[in-house]
Enzyme design. Structure first.
Site, PDB file in Angstrom:
ATOM      1  N   ASN A 193       0.859  -1.179   0.000  1.00  0.00           N
ATOM      2  CA  ASN A 193       0.000   0.000   0.000  1.00  0.00           C
ATOM      3  C   ASN A 193       0.901   1.237   0.000  1.00  0.00           C
ATOM      4  O   ASN A 193       2.133   1.129   0.135  1.00  0.00           O
ATOM      5  CB  ASN A 193      -0.985  -0.019   1.169  1.00  0.00           C
ATOM      6  CG  ASN A 193      -0.313   0.001   2.535  1.00  0.00           C
ATOM      7  OD1 ASN A 193       0.677   0.696   2.753  1.00  0.00           O
ATOM      8  ND2 ASN A 193      -0.851  -0.772   3.469  1.00  0.00           N
ATOM      9  N   GLU A 196       3.225   1.714   3.040  1.00  0.00           N
ATOM     10  CA  GLU A 196       4.352   0.786   3.032  1.00  0.00           C
ATOM     11  C   GLU A 196       5.402   1.203   2.002  1.00  0.00           C
ATOM     12  O   GLU A 196       6.612   1.136   2.266  1.00  0.00           O
ATOM     13  CB  GLU A 196       3.856  -0.632   2.745  1.00  0.00           C
ATOM     14  CG  GLU A 196       3.034  -1.222   3.884  1.00  0.00           C
ATOM     15  CD  GLU A 196       2.233  -2.446   3.477  1.00  0.00           C
ATOM     16  OE1 GLU A 196       1.819  -3.206   4.375  1.00  0.00           O
ATOM     17  OE2 GLU A 196       2.002  -2.639   2.260  1.00  0.00           O
ATOM     18  N   ASP A 262      -5.478  -7.963   1.731  1.00  0.00           N
ATOM     19  CA  ASP A 262      -5.535  -9.405   1.476  1.00  0.00           C
ATOM     20  C   ASP A 262      -6.423  -9.704   0.278  1.00  0.00           C
ATOM     21  O   ASP A 262      -6.110 -10.574  -0.549  1.00  0.00           O
ATOM     22  CB  ASP A 262      -6.105 -10.134   2.704  1.00  0.00           C
ATOM     23  CG  ASP A 262      -5.273  -9.941   3.956  1.00  0.00           C
ATOM     24  OD1 ASP A 262      -4.054  -9.727   3.832  1.00  0.00           O
ATOM     25  OD2 ASP A 262      -5.846  -9.989   5.063  1.00  0.00           O
TER      26      ASP A 262
END
Length: 472
Positions: A193, A196, A262
């Protein structure tokens, strides 16, 4: 886009499996012991989290999935294994002594997360040698390898997994974690993302700098591509030697972001494994993310969810829809907690009163459906000489109004059949009516919908305009 091919996918998911627990209840007072809410727990739920949620999302759209991870010899480990079995996931889960199953307990009241309690091991305490050995045995059986790294220890030494998969010629997709991506060198695609990515690459002043840094990481780590999820900005795909692609978000309203990453990696990997072009794989993952964030907690997005979302996105760009298209679109929007508003009329010689009513209607929800009487029903209601403008002319004018999401012609005097089929949350009628006397009132009220009379604009009516022209 044909979604049936997702059932051809076969993927291996390796990573940190987790148990997501939810304690749900009502709160109506503050504790006398401390300034905290008192929650009366009414329901408890267990769901698959982390790498297990990646696997659940993949299998939910028809992919064949093998999952490798580890849990402890504890109660939460038992619960997680039961959930995996119920989901029909081929789980190669190692049970370890002196290891606590990673668990996130969320306390929720009125759909708001009030507290999260984590139970987990320190990464340095985890010996995952057996995991690495099982991975090396399984890699040859799968075309696409997914590494779900939550930095909980299951994929410590991830370089060994990537090396084995790389030598075997497998596609390797990594959902990364940590302050460096160096350990993922020679993977095919990583899917951070934006937070990150920023932790690794630093702040980006603009899109140009973001692209430069992303492509720099691709070159440095020998990646085929980097897919960055960017919250309200959708997703961006950076690939060496290819134009950068941006995909706008499919989420109308963000309800809960838990587990959305996820969902993205599970669906993206499944689509690539089923030989979809990479851009289509991103679109599928993006659709799934839009569904996931519209629901509470970690969820497995189904093939039906994707189909509904795809149909809604296609129909949304098509102003004039038929009833079947609208029913499918409305079903998706309802799943996403979006509010549907419905109004109707002849809209012959459109004037300021019409515009005011339509704007008011749109302000009362997320999406506005406008039903428009066809020529025969206008004549039945208004008499000979009407409509002045044909149905096609009226539609083409209304299509230019941004407040309208969909138009649907109908042939009855009242739209009762459409209302019965679509069950809008709000029905808006323009004019000086008493809502209890409307033919639509009883039907809308019967399923819990709301009837609203839009404020009447004095001196605006098609009949008066026609009369004034005739008398000029």
């Amino acid at each position: 886009m044909n979604l049936d091919n997702l059932a051809k996918a076969k993927i291996l998911v390796i990573g940190d499996v987790m148990l997501d627990q939810y304690w749900l209840g009502e709160t109506s007072r503050i504790s006398p012991e401390a300034p905290v809410p008192v929650i009366n727990i009414e329901e408890m739920e267990n769901r698959l989290g982390g790498a297990a949620n990646v696997a659940a999302n993949a299998i939910s759209v028809g992919a064949a999935v093998t999952l490798i991870g580890m849990v402890g010899h504890d109660e939460n480990g038992e619960r997680l294994l039961e959930l995996l079995d119920a989901a029909n996931i081929d789980a190669r889960i190692l049970r370890k002594e002196n290891y606590r199953t990673s668990t996130k307990l969320r306390v929720v009241s009125r759909n708001q997360q009030l507290l999260r309690l984590d139970h987990e091991n320190g990464r340095e305490e985890t010996d995952n040698t057996e995991i690495l050995e099982v991975c090396e045995q399984q890699i040859s059986e799968h075309g696409t390898i997914v590494i779900s790294d939550y930095d909980k220890g299951a994929v410590a030494g991830v370089e060994r997994i990537i090396e084995a998969a790389h030598k075997a010629g497998k596609r390797i997709i990594v959902d990364p974690k940590g302050a460096s991506f160096d350990k993922y060198k020679n993977a095919s695609i990583i899917t951070p993302n934006y937070q990150e990515f920023r932790q690794v690459a630093g702040e980006c002043r603009d899109e140009e700098e973001l692209e430069d840094k992303a492509l720099g990481i691709c070159k440095e780590l020998n990646l085929d591509a980097l897919l960055i999820t960017r919250s309200e900005h959708g997703m961006s795909l950076f690939a060496q030697g290819q134009p950068t692609r941006h995909f706008p978000t499919q989420a109308k309203e963000v309800y809960d972001v838990t587990g959305a990453g996820d969902t993205v990696v599970g669906l993206f990997a499944s689509a690539l494994s089923a030989d979809y072009p990479i851009a289509d794989a991103v679109k599928i993952a993006n659709l799934g993310a839009g569904v996931a964030v519209s629901r509470l907690g970690t969820v497995a997005v189904t093939a039906e969810d994707l189909s509904f979302s795809l149909q809604a996105s296609v129909t949304r760009g098509k102003r004039v829809a038929d009833l079947d298209e609208l029913k499918r679109a409305v079903a998706v929007l309802r799943r996403n907690n979006e509010k549907i508003v419905f109004t109707n009329g002849c809209f012959d010689l459109i004037h300021r009163g019409h515009i005011a009513c339509l704007r008011d209607a749109k302000s009362r929800g997320d999406h506005l459906i406008v039903a428009i009487n066809d020529d025969a029903s206008v004549k039945s209601i208004k008499g000979n000489g009407r409509p002045v403008c044909s149905l096609q002319n009226r539609i083409e004018v209304l299509e230019e109004l941004s407040c309208i999401d969909w138009l649907i012609p109908f042939s009855e005097d009242t739209p009762l059949t459409l209302i019965e089929e679509l069950k809008p949350d709000v029905y808006v009628k323009g004019g000086d009516y008493e809502k209890e006397k409307l033919a639509e009132y009883e039907l809308v009220s019967s399923y819990g919908g709301e009837v609203v009379i839009s404020p009447y604009v004095e001196g605006c009516s098609t009949t008066s305009i026609i009369d004034s022209i005739s008398n000029a």
